[in-house]
Structures are given as C-alpha cells and as structure tokens.
Design a protein around this motif. Structure first.
Motif, short mmCIF file in Angstrom:
data_model
loop_
_atom_site.label_atom_id
_atom_site.label_comp_id
_atom_site.label_asym_id
_atom_site.label_seq_id
_atom_site.Cartn_x
_atom_site.Cartn_y
_atom_site.Cartn_z
N GLN A 217 0.82 -1.22 0.00
CA GLN A 217 0.00 0.00 0.00
C GLN A 217 0.85 1.27 0.00
N THR B 8 2.78 8.14 11.75
CA THR B 8 1.52 7.60 12.27
C THR B 8 1.08 8.35 13.53
N HIS C 215 -0.54 11.41 12.44
CA HIS C 215 -1.88 11.10 11.88
C HIS C 215 -2.89 10.91 13.02
N GLU C 216 -2.51 10.12 14.01
CA GLU C 216 -3.47 9.85 15.10
C GLU C 216 -3.82 11.11 15.87
N TYR D 150 -12.69 2.16 3.59
CA TYR D 150 -11.32 2.48 3.17
C TYR D 150 -11.24 3.53 2.07
O1 X8Z Z 1 -5.39 2.96 9.49
C1 X8Z Z 1 -4.78 4.00 9.34
C2 X8Z Z 1 -4.48 4.89 10.53
C3 X8Z Z 1 -5.52 4.79 11.56
S1 X8Z Z 1 -6.99 5.58 11.11
C4 X8Z Z 1 -3.16 4.48 11.13
N1 X8Z Z 1 -4.32 4.35 8.12
C5 X8Z Z 1 -4.54 3.51 6.95
C6 X8Z Z 1 -3.78 2.19 7.05
O2 X8Z Z 1 -2.87 2.07 7.88
O3 X8Z Z 1 -4.07 1.29 6.26
C7 X8Z Z 1 -3.63 5.59 7.78
C8 X8Z Z 1 -3.51 5.61 6.30
C9 X8Z Z 1 -4.04 4.30 5.79
#
Ligand code: X8Z
Ligand code: ZN
Length: 598
Positions: free
Chosen positions: A272, A362, A365-366, A505
């Motif tokens: 990804q 991350t 982001h959190e 997603y």
């Molecule tokens: O799941 C997340 C965050 C928590 S909302 C860490 N993300 C996605 C992933 O890890 O697949 C951030 C971007 C994509």
C-alpha cells in the motif's frame, strides 16, 4: 454485567417513554418537538457511546474473554437505545416535516437514523447476532499471534524485517507469515458480511456498503465512480512510478525486470505504501537515540506550535501508546487508532510506537484525529454531530498533518534533520509519492474499495474472495503474489479494516486527495510558502484555518465545508500539480522503457 448499565437504561427508557408520549399528544410545533426529542437522544447517545467505548477500549488493549463479554453487553446496551423502534419512528416522523426544521436539526435527525441503522432493534435477534459476531472477530484479530520458525513474531517485527532485509527468500517467508491471520479470520468475515448486510437492509439500505456511503450523501455507484476517477486522473503518474520502481528493485535484487512487481519485493505487507526505496530519503536512522515517548510528544508539539492547547492530561494517563513489553502476556490490537471515548475530553490513542519514521508519521496522523475530536467537542456542536464533516475529513486531517510533518524545513526545525541536510527535489518528491500517496490510491480506491463493494454490494461468493482479491491487486496495483494464493486463504482479511472498519477504506483515498487541496491552500494562500518545502511550525494562521474547519464537526455538508475552506470541490488537481516536477523527471528516467504492465 447488566447491573453496570441498569441505571443508564432506566433513565434512557423512562425519558424516552415520557418524551414520545408528550410529542405524540399534539403539543408544540415541529421545531420545538424536534428540540425536545434531540435533547434526549443526544444525552443518551453520549452516555452510551462512553460506556461502549470504554468497554471496547478494555477489549482492544487487553484481549480476554471477560473483556469481550463486557464489550458485547455494552454494544447491545447502545443498540437498545440508538436502534429503539420508538426513536426510529419519531426521527422519521420529524424528518417528514423537514422543511419546517432548521438545517442543523435535520442533520441530527438524519444522523439518528444512520446510527439506528447500525443496530436496528426492529430485529433484536439480528442485532444481537451481529454484535456477538463483531466481538468475536475483533478478539480473533486483536489476539492473533503470527509465528515464524516456531517463534511468535509481532507485526512491528514483520514490518521492520520487510523494511530492512534484502534476502528475497527470507522476505518471501516473512511476507507469507504476514498472511497467516487471513484463514483464521475468514469464517467470521463470511458470517459478518451477511449479518452487516441484513442489519443495513432492516432500515431500507441496499446493503452495508450503501449504508456507509450514505454518511457522505452518496450512493455506492457514485462512490465507486469517484474512486475510478481518482485512478483515471493519477494513472499516468502511477505507471511512470511503477516502471521506475520495478527497474530499481530488479537491480537491487539482481533479478530480471518483471511485468508486475512481486509483493515481497516491496516493504509493505499489502504494497500500500512503497517505502524504503530511495536511499537519500530514509530517515529511520535519524531516530536513533530518541525514545518512543519523544515521537508522541513531537506530534503534540506540531499542534501546540500552531496555537492548539496541549492534549488533556488524561490522554497521557489513559492512552496505550507503546508495544507490549517483552515477557508481558497481555495481547493488544497493534493497529494505530485514536478514540473519542466520551465525545468530550476523554481522548485516547492506541498505538505501538517505536522511534522510527513510520511511527513518527503515524503518531502525527493519530493526533490529527485527536485534535479534530477536541475542536468539535464544544457546546455549539451537539454530540450526535461530534464527528468529521464526513469520515474522509477525519482521515484527511491525519493525512494532512502526516504530510506537513514530513517536509524538510519542518523536520529541520524540530531537529529530526540537521540544519545543513540536503536532498534534491526529485529525490524528495519521488520518495513522498511512493511512500505516502500515489501507489496508495491504487490500493485504496482500487483493491480495497472494489473488493469490499464486491463482497457487500455484489454478493461475491466466498469461494471467489481470494481470487478476486489478487485479480484486483494485479489489475489495479500491478503487483502479484510470490506464490499462487489458494481459495482456502483470505488474504484480504489480513488487513485490519476489512474486519473492524468495513466499507470505509475509500475514506483514506479521499483523504489523500483532500490533503493536497488543504495543504496547497495553507502553504500558498496563508503561509506564502512553497508547497513542496513548507514549514508549519509556529504558524498560527495554519492553526486558525484548521481549527475553524474542524470546529464545525458534522454541522454542515462536507461539500460546503470544502468549498468554504478552499474555494474548490474535491479534486485531484492539487495532487497532480504537487507531483508535476516528478512526472517530468520520471518520463526522462524511464525513456526507452516499456511503461506499465499490460
Ligand atoms: O489505518 C490508518 C491509521 C488509523 S486511522 C493508522 N491508516 C490507513 C492504514 O494504515 O491502512 C492511515 C492511512 C491508511
Ligand atoms: Zn486515521
């Protein structure tokens, strides 16, 4: 167990009975009736979310049967209120008079029905079965132990291995280990697909995917088309990146250039994000000597420097931020998340932070989620609307902050990079596109969204699930598995969100597109800086802009929020523009090579 919820139940249902009877007896006009109804529903919603979140928090941070049982009971308590037939009836009756109601009242009533649709007590057995199945799946996911060479291996260890090891045979082994959880999760997912769809259909939604996109005011077809449009607009850039990367990796591993990229050549378990490909842009060693605590404090400092308040003390005392210590038997969810436990100031994050680049991004982001929670937890926003303008806005805030914290001038200010650090623009942009944005669109808009639409909206037979998954990985991402993956496996289910955040997603794809629009507006219009070399540190104008946007919560339509903030509609324009110099550079590098995989 029930004793814990009893006072709450008595209060909620006592008030509900009194309220509905008073509303039905011709009384005040529709607006006053709606105000009275919503006062009760907001209070019940906030109280029950708090109880359920607390129980789920315990279940996610310490996987144990008694915690699962408590989470299940709390889920049922919440549904007993939010999905109560009296609430559904009243909300529908009031919405039939929507022209006589204020827009923010209509938005709350619509939210009441969306919340009810997650657990409609018009069919209590179905709701109970769903909650029990969700709890079991969460427990299997959170408690799963991966094993390599007869030893447990944590997801952080898998990620670190794929990030650093260059032995293809070992990489393939570890990549296969990372798929172990899929088979264990498949039976629960098959059951949940049916239960989630039936729950959504109870209040008239076509299926669970349709229910989730209703939060955007969109249909399934509109959402899937939007994702296709993103891919159409970004495909030329993706094909150039894909071509450059497969040549680079073939050279690295001493292999012939393949058509599609073998999944274990890339550093991410799902391909990804394509990290660790550009030597000059690997910042992991810049974290040596720093602690995980420093990483989380740095993320808080991003916000305080923009003029936001520090996180509440309870964030630090109640969060679960670091990996389980060696020797400790506790099992916890290892995917990062941020929680708004009481829809007020009780904000927590669940992470497994280590001092490295991935966790630095991350953690930012959190805390993007955390500061969004705080911004709309104010008297002007009723608890029912204490959520993002849509789910993608929430993710967009996290992604925007992850983008801003990764810019070189900012990293110099906070001391991650030395003041004399040099990186040329193509190298920086190439790494950024690969690691954070462009392949991610083909994974999120492509594989994830299309596969979930197939299983929920198009009833794909479970015997076809794994083949369809890999067909999408091949077609959208141009990636292939190192070995054939049989129908007995369920590689999609190794992705956390497939289990516990279904049909969501595409929000990350929208967030990725959105972050460039917001970032361009902030850097060009407010800070008068370069979009590709910006520094948000100390910029109160950026803080004010973000606070104004976030403080709205869900009180206004997201399209209006975006237009008011940036003057434009959702568009890949800013993203394409951001990477324009990279496109020129890639075309030069790839001259004479066959572009793409078909
Ligand atoms: O799941 C997340 C965050 C928590 S909302 C860490 N993300 C996605 C992933 O890890 O697949 C951030 C971007 C994509
Ligand atoms: Zn997020």
């Amino acid at each position: 167990m029930l004793r814990r919820f009893l006072p709450l139940f008595l209060w909620a249902f006592g008030s509900l009975g009194m309220l509905v009877s008073s509303v039905l007896a011709a009384g005040p006009g529709p607006q006053a009736q709606a105000d009275q109804f919503l006062e009760l529903v907001n209070a019940g919603w906030q109280a029950l979310v708090r109880v359920e979140s607390q129980a789920q928090w315990e279940a996610a941070t310490d996987v144990k049967p008694e915690h699962d049982a408590a989470a299940e009971a709390a889920g049922k308590a919440r549904a007993a209120f939010t999905g109560n037939p009296m609430i559904i009836k009243e909300a529908r009756a009031l919405l039939s008079l929507k022209r006589q109601l204020r827009p923010v009242t209509v938005r709350q009533l619509e939210r009441v029905l969306l919340n009810a649709a997650e657990g409609p007590m018009t069919n209590p057995e179905l709701v109970a079965a769903r909650i029990a199945a969700e709890t079991r799946q969460a427990s299997t996911l959170n408690g799963f132990v991966f094993r390599w060479q007869d030893q447990p291996i944590t997801p952080n260890q898998i990620d670190n291995f794929l990030q650093t090891n260059r032995n293809l045979a070992l990489r393939q082994q570890v990549w296969e280990v990372s798929k172990q959880s899929g088979a264990a999760l498949q039976p629960g997912l098959v059951e949940l697909r049916s239960l989630r769809n039936r729950v959504a259909q109870e209040l008239g939604h076509a299926d669970y995917f349709a229910l989730q996109v209703a939060a955007f005011g969109m249909t399934t077809a509109e959402m899937v088309d939007l994702q296709k449009e993103f891919m159409r607009e970004l495909r030329p850039l993706y094909l150039q990146l894909h071509t450059w990367v497969k040549h680079e990796l073939a050279r690295r591993y001493g292999e012939p250039v393949p058509k599609r990229i073998p999944a274990h050549w890339l550093n991410n378990r799902w391909s990804q994000n394509w990290t660790g490909l550009i030597e000059g842009a690997n910042f992991d060693d810049r974290f040596q000597g720093r602690s995980p605590e420093w990483v989380v404090r740095a993320a808080e400092q991003f916000f305080t420097s923009l003029g936001f308040s520090p996180l509440p003390d309870t964030f630090w005392t109640r969060s679960d931020l670091y990996p389980v210590k060696p020797g400790e038997a506790r099992r916890k969810n290892t995917h990062a998340s941020c929680w708004h436990v009481d829809l007020d100031r009780d904000i927590r994050s669940l992470m497994s932070v280590e001092a490295n680049w991935q966790w630095f991004e991350t953690a930012h982001h959190e805390l993007g989620h955390g500061y969004y929670f705080m911004a709309y937890s104010r008297p002007g926003v009723p608890p029912l609307l204490r959520t993002g303008a849509n789910p993608a806005f929430h993710e967009g805030m996290g992604e925007l902050v992850a983008l801003a914290c990764g810019q070189i001038p900012y990293l110099k200010t906070v001391g991650v990079l030395p003041a004399d650090f040099q990186v040329d623009e193509p190298t920086f942009l190439l790494n950024d596109a690969l690691a954070n944005s462009v392949p991610f669109i083909f994974w999120s808009s492509g594989t994830m969204t299309h596969w979930e639409a197939d299983i929920y909206a198009h009833q794909l037979d479970p015997a076809q699930w794994n083949a369809r998954w890999w067909q999408y990985v091949r077609d959208f991402q141009g990636v292939e598995p190192p070995v054939p993956r049989g129908p007995g496996l369920c590689d999609a289910a190794t992705k956390t969100h497939i289990n516990d955040t279904p049909c969501y997603y595409y929000s990350y794809a929208i967030a990725t597109v959105l972050k460039f629009q917001l970032h361009e507006h902030i850097t060009r219009k407010l800070l008068h800086q370069s979009t590709r070399a910006s520094n948000y540190a100390g910029q109160k104008a950026a803080g004010d802009f973000l606070r104004t946007l976030m403080a709205k919560g869900a009180t206004e339509d997201w399209r209006k929020v975006l237009r008011d903030a940036t003057g434009e509609n959702l568009s890949t324009r800013a993203m394409v523009e951001y990477y324009r110099p990279l496109m020129t550079w890639l075309q030069e590098q790839n001259r004479g090579r066959q572009i793409g995989w078909d």
